[in-house]
Design a protein around this motif. Structure first.
Motif, PDB file in Angstrom:
ATOM      1  N   GLU A 153       0.820  -1.206   0.000  1.00 52.08           N
ATOM      2  CA  GLU A 153       0.000   0.000   0.000  1.00 52.08           C
ATOM      3  C   GLU A 153       0.859   1.263   0.000  1.00 52.08           C
ATOM      4  O   GLU A 153       0.561   2.233  -0.704  1.00 52.08           O
ATOM      5  N   ASN A 156       2.473   1.861  -3.352  1.00 48.72           N
ATOM      6  CA  ASN A 156       1.438   2.337  -4.275  1.00 48.72           C
ATOM      7  C   ASN A 156       1.173   3.826  -4.064  1.00 48.72           C
ATOM      8  O   ASN A 156       1.106   4.609  -5.021  1.00 48.72           O
ATOM      9  N   ASP A 162       1.737  -0.587  -8.876  1.00 47.83           N
ATOM     10  CA  ASP A 162       0.514  -1.393  -8.766  1.00 47.83           C
ATOM     11  C   ASP A 162       0.854  -2.695  -8.049  1.00 47.83           C
ATOM     12  O   ASP A 162       1.029  -3.738  -8.677  1.00 47.83           O
ATOM     13  N   ARG A 164      -0.234  -5.526  -5.353  1.00 44.37           N
ATOM     14  CA  ARG A 164      -1.501  -6.069  -4.871  1.00 44.37           C
ATOM     15  C   ARG A 164      -1.248  -7.189  -3.856  1.00 44.37           C
ATOM     16  O   ARG A 164      -0.202  -7.820  -3.874  1.00 44.37           O
ATOM     17  N   ARG A 234      -6.095  -2.377 -13.746  1.00 42.53           N
ATOM     18  CA  ARG A 234      -5.843  -1.611 -12.518  1.00 42.53           C
ATOM     19  C   ARG A 234      -7.097  -0.912 -12.005  1.00 42.53           C
ATOM     20  O   ARG A 234      -7.365  -0.917 -10.797  1.00 42.53           O
ATOM     21  N   GLN A 238      -8.748  -1.601  -8.302  1.00 43.23           N
ATOM     22  CA  GLN A 238      -8.884  -0.516  -7.332  1.00 43.23           C
ATOM     23  C   GLN A 238     -10.341  -0.238  -6.984  1.00 43.23           C
ATOM     24  O   GLN A 238     -10.660   0.116  -5.849  1.00 43.23           O
ATOM     25  N   THR A 241     -11.385  -2.707  -4.150  1.00 40.14           N
ATOM     26  CA  THR A 241     -10.719  -2.699  -2.859  1.00 40.14           C
ATOM     27  C   THR A 241     -11.233  -1.509  -2.055  1.00 40.14           C
ATOM     28  O   THR A 241     -11.921  -0.638  -2.587  1.00 40.14           O
ATOM     29  N   SER A 246      -5.440  -2.442   0.303  1.00 43.15           N
ATOM     30  CA  SER A 246      -5.215  -2.949  -1.048  1.00 43.15           C
ATOM     31  C   SER A 246      -5.393  -4.458  -1.159  1.00 43.15           C
ATOM     32  O   SER A 246      -5.190  -5.007  -2.235  1.00 43.15           O
TER      33      SER A 246
END
Length: 328
Positions: A153, A156, A162, A164, A234, A238, A241, A246
């Protein structure tokens, strides 16, 4: 000529990493333009910052799948807490930071359902993270896996990459660890019931009261879910979440008691004797069931039923003469 997408699978020698690697190899065979990169533990120590630094600069992968971890059941977590927190923190810090430093834009790291508080509401939602005390028997491991989520996180947020995270429920399947002391509950039961049936033992004792409920996911389903999440655009990822969180849960959405699980394993292994509980041994958390609604809304669901999965795993075990003694 289009450059192949280079994918590094960290931890390919373990149960989950091996299953992910098999899925990627199937994609290669089907014509997907990817190059797979792996290293054994002997070739690359992921707890060594200098080694990981040199490896990432040499290979320069486009995608990293972080499935490497030190794992074990209640006994192992209680016996080696320093090893569990140190090794997992070092692996995560080294792989995630060195991936970023060499330009990796997409990374998937695998965590564990033990990140959630011991007394959280069931089923466990992603937003339950950090809302209460952890289960004491595996707190060091859980803290390390929470740190992995927060690393992703943070990179990011600060750097726009990106990265995850997927949080699986209890996993089992081919390649599992059947060591008598350091294994998780399902492979431990398979080994114990197999030996009892083989040697004519008329009683198997299971740890705790038998009342705790657990959810189990076949490792091939986990590999499929991992690549499903990794491949999501992506914006889709997103959108599914939570703000500042994340990670996504992966599981079946159904659980069984340890007593029910033991009865199923006994039936599959052919054990006809008594099953008794030892309440002096720890139960751990009384229920651990994942809320998998977010993943379901994105279109993924587990396919392998528990009894079929245990039967497949037992067949694999029977074909591994040293499986009962192996340690990851």
């Amino acid at each position: 000529m289009t450059k192949k997408r280079k994918v590094y699978v960290a931890g390919h020698g373990g149960m989950v990493g091996g299953a992910i690697l098999r899925k990627l190899q199937q994609r290669q065979q089907a014509g997907e333009d990817i190059e797979l990169v792996t290293r054994t533990r002997a070739e690359l120590d992921l707890t060594d910052q200098a080694q990981v630094h040199a490896f990432m600069r040499s290979e320069r992968p486009d995608v990293v799948i972080l499935a490497a971890a030190r794992v074990g059941g209640i006994h192992a977590n209680n016996t080696y807490p320093a090893d569990f927190i140190y090794e997992n923190l070092m692996i995560e810090c080294n792989v995630i930071h060195q991936a970023f430093s060499t330009g990796v834009k997409r990374l998937l790291q695998l965590g564990s359902s033990c990140i959630y508080p011991r007394e959280t509401d069931q089923p466990m939602r992603e937003d339950a993270l950090l809302t209460g005390p952890l289960e004491p028997t595996n707190e060091p491991y859980a803290i390390a896996k929470i740190a992995g989520i927060k690393l992703c996180e943070s990179y990011n947020r600060q750097h726009g990459v990106d990265y995850r995270s997927v949080m699986p429920t209890n996993l089992y399947g081919p390649g599992d660890n059947f060591h008598p002391e350091n294994s998780h509950v399902l492979p431990a039961l398979i080994r114990r019931f197999h030996i009892a049936q083989r040697d004519g033992i008329d009683e198997v004792v299971i740890w705790g009261t038998g009342k705790p409920r657990r959810e189990f996911l076949h490792v091939d389903d986990m590999a499929d879910a991992s690549l499903f999440v990794l491949d999501l655009p992506r914006d889709v990822y997103q959108a599914n979440t939570l703000p500042m969180l994340s990670h996504i849960n992966v599981g079946t959405g159904a659980d069984v008691s340890i007593a029910e699980l033991a009865a199923t394993v006994a039936r599959i292994t052919g054990f006809k004797g008594r099953i008794t509980c030892d309440p002096d041994k720890p139960d751990g958390t009384m229920q651990k069931l994942m809320d998998v609604s977010r993943l379901a809304e994105m279109g993924w669901a587990a396919r392998i039923g528990l009894e079929d999965g245990i039967r497949q795993t037992y067949e694999w075990f029977l074909n591994q003469p040293d499986a009962g003694l192996r340690r990851k």
